[in-house]
Design a protein around this motif. Structure first.
Motif, PDB file in Angstrom:
ATOM      1  N   LYS A  78     -10.474-126.629 -49.359  1.00 34.75           N
ATOM      2  CA  LYS A  78     -11.525-125.650 -49.085  1.00 34.75           C
ATOM      3  C   LYS A  78     -10.928-124.249 -48.906  1.00 34.75           C
ATOM      4  O   LYS A  78      -9.997-124.066 -48.127  1.00 34.75           O
ATOM      5  N   TYR A  79     -11.465-123.290 -49.624  1.00 37.75           N
ATOM      6  CA  TYR A  79     -11.029-121.883 -49.619  1.00 37.75           C
ATOM      7  C   TYR A  79      -9.605-121.676 -50.155  1.00 37.75           C
ATOM      8  O   TYR A  79      -9.049-120.594 -50.061  1.00 37.75           O
TER       9      TYR A  79
ATOM     10  N   ILE B 141     -17.686-120.815 -55.402  1.00 39.83           N
ATOM     11  CA  ILE B 141     -16.343-120.369 -54.995  1.00 39.83           C
ATOM     12  C   ILE B 141     -16.383-119.829 -53.556  1.00 39.83           C
ATOM     13  O   ILE B 141     -15.559-120.196 -52.723  1.00 39.83           O
ATOM     14  N   ALA B 142     -17.362-118.973 -53.274  1.00 36.19           N
ATOM     15  CA  ALA B 142     -17.428-118.341 -51.951  1.00 36.19           C
ATOM     16  C   ALA B 142     -17.587-119.371 -50.842  1.00 36.19           C
ATOM     17  O   ALA B 142     -17.099-119.173 -49.731  1.00 36.19           O
ATOM     18  N   SER B 143     -18.247-120.500 -51.131  1.00 30.09           N
ATOM     19  CA  SER B 143     -18.429-121.527 -50.106  1.00 30.09           C
ATOM     20  C   SER B 143     -17.233-122.474 -50.046  1.00 30.09           C
ATOM     21  O   SER B 143     -17.215-123.403 -49.241  1.00 30.09           O
ATOM     22  N   GLY B 144     -16.244-122.251 -50.905  1.00 33.20           N
ATOM     23  CA  GLY B 144     -15.011-123.031 -50.840  1.00 33.20           C
ATOM     24  C   GLY B 144     -15.061-124.366 -51.560  1.00 33.20           C
ATOM     25  O   GLY B 144     -14.135-125.173 -51.457  1.00 33.20           O
TER      26      GLY B 144
ATOM     27  N   ALA C 163     -14.258-120.673 -61.287  1.00 29.71           N
ATOM     28  CA  ALA C 163     -15.443-120.963 -62.081  1.00 29.71           C
ATOM     29  C   ALA C 163     -15.453-120.056 -63.299  1.00 29.71           C
ATOM     30  O   ALA C 163     -14.819-119.002 -63.310  1.00 29.71           O
ATOM     31  N   SER C 164     -16.171-120.511 -64.310  1.00 25.60           N
ATOM     32  CA  SER C 164     -16.389-119.631 -65.454  1.00 25.60           C
ATOM     33  C   SER C 164     -17.685-118.872 -65.232  1.00 25.60           C
ATOM     34  O   SER C 164     -18.581-119.343 -64.535  1.00 25.60           O
TER      35      SER C 164
ATOM     36  N   ILE D 249     -15.855-112.415 -53.859  1.00 26.03           N
ATOM     37  CA  ILE D 249     -14.780-113.026 -54.657  1.00 26.03           C
ATOM     38  C   ILE D 249     -14.357-112.051 -55.760  1.00 26.03           C
ATOM     39  O   ILE D 249     -14.861-110.932 -55.847  1.00 26.03           O
ATOM     40  N   THR D 250     -13.427-112.490 -56.610  1.00 31.20           N
ATOM     41  CA  THR D 250     -12.915-111.649 -57.683  1.00 31.20           C
ATOM     42  C   THR D 250     -13.397-112.186 -59.027  1.00 31.20           C
ATOM     43  O   THR D 250     -13.399-113.400 -59.236  1.00 31.20           O
TER      44      THR D 250
END
Lengths: 483, 93
Positions: A4-5, A157-160, A165-166, A183-184
């Protein structure tokens, strides 16, 4: 051990040091996905195939660059045998007979595609409120939108749940959700990543790219996503550098273009302060700020809302209920089959854009709107060409403010369209651009946009990575700062 | 943007607009067209339209068969098909 994260780099290390097995990683991804099901980030999970691939990797460890890295794929990429909906009722049951080139590239590098992420219908939206499969939620706060259209990818992604991801970006659909979810994400140069197998929205603007927790991870993903593909006539036949090579270059005396025509007065005050802090950070890294002029920048949103609907109305004519996708029941003749299928299958925003497209392309209006917009598009591109003769990158805030509440933009579509004020011009000019976290407002993240010259992804990645070596905004999670 | 124009473009788009939504759609389209109308203030005389940011001629490739025959797979995903064709309601009586 938890993933996670964790970043891709960290997970790669955990795998190589045998702290975690590939199967355990996949197990945890699905555990996290289920714990976070209220976010509605996924439309379809790919459990059986993912476990099989993980077990194969445990039995036969691979040296591939992304072996065992779990990745969520935006539900706009065709995946053979795995439902692909594009967030639309019209593709509710579509199981593609082939896989998009970019997904194949990622899977050949060892990635495990754990599921398909929710998105605005046909990528038309900036808040993930237009999906047939319901709104996606932003893990940073109840009722907050994650941005769009790649909102499911950003939220996952932000929630881990996943480290990567695409996404796809036609007017900001990677960068704006990256900004609102902390995120980036990078939209590469138009033509860097094959569009084969990507469900088309606006073909002269669409580009796929990576979303991740760090710039470094985006570079790793981009290395695998880019390719020259003979199946896409707009795929660039140019050398693809190793995007990790220049990450640590010194920024000394490199030039950052600051757009003097940009009216920052309509922005959230905190966004402006955070943006200015970030510029100071780059100055302390040795970079220089240079005023540039992009006089036609304010025309980019109206230009986009002619070009994109025109291309969308053409591309979406293929959804006719004949060859694939959903068909309306019992049409009395062929004409009714087309009309009913499309009227039942598309949501309001998609219909609006098809109608606008038909209008601007119709006899009598073509020159006044479509041709005119393409001429202005050239002026916008020329502005960038001139600016880049003197600077290495251009910086702007990515968005006008942090994540907003669902439903808060009212029912005036133009309010939503203006969300993409800063991001759209890079699509019109075909330039690479990235968003990375550069601050928090009331515990809601926002991002900085770095636009690069044609084929110059390495330069923006270099700026972004150097920023992330000095700041820790990318370490912030909805549960606090990562240790 | 009036009712007649919306009827024409919805026909061109093969979309049916529900009666109750018509007024809202006319208003939205009117606002959007009003918004993009500011492009008309720009002098674009002698400016070539930019259709694609690459401005390169599409590359051709050799006309060789590279994919296998996917007839079966493609017909399988159709809403209605027999062994050889996509099926639609009868067109000719």
């Amino acid at each position: 051990m938890t993933i996670k994260y964790k970043t891709i780099k960290e997970i790669k290390k955990m795998i190589s040091q045998k702290e975690i097995s590939n199967k355990e990683i996949v197990q945890e991804v699905y555990k996290l996905a289920k714990e976070n099901s209220h976010l509605n980030a996924f439309v379809t999970l790919n459990e059986d195939n993912s476990f099989k691939k993980a077990e194969d990797l445990d039995n036969n460890p691979s040296g591939s660059s992304l072996a065992g890295i779990p990745i969520a794929q935006k539900d706009l990429f065709c995946t053979k045998g795995l439902r692909t909906t594009c967030g639309s009722k019209i593709l509710n049951n579509f199981i593609p007979p082939y896989t998009a080139t970019v997904i194949e590239n990622l899977e050949n590098a060892g990635c495990i595609s754990v599921g398909k992420t929710n998105m605005d219908e046909f990528a038309m939206g900036s808040s993930n409120e237009t999906s047939y499969f319901g709104n996606v939620h932003n893990p940073w706060g109840e009722k907050l939108v994650p941005g769009g259209s790649s909102g499911g990818s950003a939220s996952a992604i932000a929630s881990g749940i996943v480290p990567a991801a695409s996404g796809t970006d036609t007017g900001g659909s990677i960068r704006q959700p990256a900004s609102l979810c902390g995120i980036t994400g990078i939209k590469p140069t138009y033509g860097r990543v094959s569009r084969w197998g990507m469900i088309a929205f606006a073909s002269s603007l669409d580009q796929a790219g990576p979303m991740a927790r760090t710039v470094e991870d985006c570079a790793l993903l981009l290395n695998e996503m880019c390719s020259h593909d003979i199946k896409d006539t707009t795929s660039l036949d140019e050398d693809i550098p190793n995007f990790e090579d220049d990450l640590n270059q010194s920024l000394k005396d490199k030039k950052i273009g600051i757009i003097k025509d940009l009216d920052l007065s309509t922005l959230n005050n905190d966004v402006v302060a955070i943006y200015e802090d970030s510029l100071e950070e780059f100055v302390s890294l040795g970079a220089k700020l240079v005023d540039i002029s992009l006089p036609n920048l304010s025309l980019s949103v109206p230009t986009y809302y002619v070009v994109a609907p025109a291309e969308c109305s053409s591309n979406l004519s293929r959804f006719d209920g004949v060859k694939f996708g959903r068909r309306s029941e019992d049409p009395k003749d062929l004409e009714e089959l087309y009309v009913q299928t499309r009227s039942e299958g598309f949501g309001d925003e998609v219909k609006r854009r098809i109608l606008i497209g038909s209008y601007v392309l119709s006899a009598g209006y073509y020159d006044a709107y479509y041709k005119k917009a393409q001429q202005v598009r050239r002026l916008i591109k020329k502005d960038f060409d001139e600016a880049f003769s003197n600077v290495d990158v251009i910086m702007t805030p990515t968005t006008r403010g942090p994540a907003f509440e669902m439903g808060s933009k009212g029912d005036d579509p133009i309010q939503m369209y203006l969300e993409d004020l800063f991001t759209i011009s890079a699509n019109l000019a075909g330039l690479p651009a990235m968003s990375l976290p550069n601050g928090n407002i009331d515990n809601k993240p926002i991002g900085l946009q770095i636009i690069g010259n044609f084929l110059n992804e390495s330069t923006i990645l270099n700026f972004g990575h150097m920023y992330q070596t000095k700041t820790n905004w990318h370490m912030y999670t909805p549960e606090g700062v990562k240790k | 943007m009036d009712k007649k124009t919306v009827t024409t473009i919805s026909y061109l788009s093969r979309l049916k607009i529900d009666g109750e939504k018509e007024e809202k759609i006319i208003k939205d389209l009117d606002n959007i067209i009003g918004f993009v109308d500011k492009l008309n203030d720009v002098d674009t005389s002698n400016i070539e339209p930019l259709t694609n940011p690459l401005e390169k001629t599409a590359k051709t490739r050799k006309d060789e068969v590279t994919a296998k025959n996917l007839k079966k797979e493609l017909l399988e995903v159709a809403p209605s098909a027999n062994e050889d064709f996509f099926l639609v309601p009868r067109v000719v009586e």
